[in-house]
Scaffold this motif. Sequence first.
Motif, mmCIF file in Angstrom:
data_model
loop_
_atom_site.group_PDB
_atom_site.id
_atom_site.type_symbol
_atom_site.label_atom_id
_atom_site.label_comp_id
_atom_site.label_asym_id
_atom_site.label_seq_id
_atom_site.Cartn_x
_atom_site.Cartn_y
_atom_site.Cartn_z
ATOM 1 N N MET A 1 16.231 -73.709 29.768
ATOM 2 C CA MET A 1 17.319 -74.120 29.249
ATOM 3 C C MET A 1 17.665 -72.946 28.308
ATOM 4 N N ALA A 2 18.989 -72.790 27.929
ATOM 5 C CA ALA A 2 19.426 -71.787 27.202
ATOM 6 C C ALA A 2 18.860 -72.260 25.649
ATOM 7 N N ASN A 3 18.906 -71.454 24.901
ATOM 8 C CA ASN A 3 18.547 -71.747 23.132
ATOM 9 C C ASN A 3 19.971 -71.984 22.697
ATOM 10 N N PRO A 4 20.160 -73.357 22.303
ATOM 11 C CA PRO A 4 21.498 -73.541 21.706
ATOM 12 C C PRO A 4 21.802 -72.584 20.478
ATOM 13 N N TYR A 5 20.610 -72.133 19.648
ATOM 14 C CA TYR A 5 21.226 -71.338 18.463
ATOM 15 C C TYR A 5 21.345 -69.973 19.042
ATOM 16 N N GLU A 6 21.801 -69.696 20.090
ATOM 17 C CA GLU A 6 22.094 -68.401 20.717
ATOM 18 C C GLU A 6 23.478 -68.450 21.439
ATOM 19 N N GLN A 7 23.914 -69.612 21.211
ATOM 20 C CA GLN A 7 25.425 -69.946 21.997
ATOM 21 C C GLN A 7 26.573 -69.844 20.950
ATOM 22 N N ASP A 8 27.290 -69.174 21.266
ATOM 23 C CA ASP A 8 28.691 -69.182 20.185
ATOM 24 C C ASP A 8 28.354 -68.918 18.881
ATOM 25 N N ASP B 1 27.729 -65.582 17.863
ATOM 26 C CA ASP B 1 27.697 -64.067 17.734
ATOM 27 C C ASP B 1 28.184 -63.544 16.372
#
Length: 213
Positions: free
Chosen positions: A1-8, A10
């Motif tokens: 799963m994608a790391n939620p802390y690296e989404q949106d 930036d």
Amino acid sequence: MANPYEQDLDRNAANYQPLTPLTYLERTAKTYPDHVAIIHGSQRITYREFWRRSLKLASALARHGIGKGDTVTVMLSNTPPMLEAHFGVPMVKAVLHSLNTRLDAAILAFQLDHADSKVLIVDREFSGVVKEALVLAKAKPLIIDYDDPDYAADAPYPKGERIGVLDYEDFVAAGDEAFAWSMPDDEWEAISLNYTSGTTGNPKGVVYHHRGA
């Protein structure tokens, strides 16, 4: 799963800017504009004037085509132009190369070539050895003379001749104090170039970045 802390999440202008010494002088000039920043002989230069002259130096360099990745070399003592160069040069994303005033012509020539110097600001006190170095060097930088008003002509080490095509004060005077200076695109970009003494061979170049400075 994608790391939620690296989404949106930036980097953007609201939460990040590169670390650079340039913002220190800008802030001080705005906060303490009338405080004395530089004392040199009879000269007293405030932070407002220090900032203004640095901007004008940057503007003048830009007008002569100096920009990102270009090397500006100085052969100066601890004088106001040396301080101005530490801010004016990186304001156009160029790299400051300060020559050691105690080195001989051959070593200076090597550094001018290795650094691919585009501009050389030289105090008349050191014009003799710099003139010798320029004969040896392949680099053909724009030479700008600095005539220190607080260095007496009859000092123990007399002033040398003018070897440049421009005078430093005239060069700065032609700049624009409203110049739109540039932050580095990345704090890892080079801000200065220094050299080792070269005691076991040719000098070795050492690069500092904006964050490190």
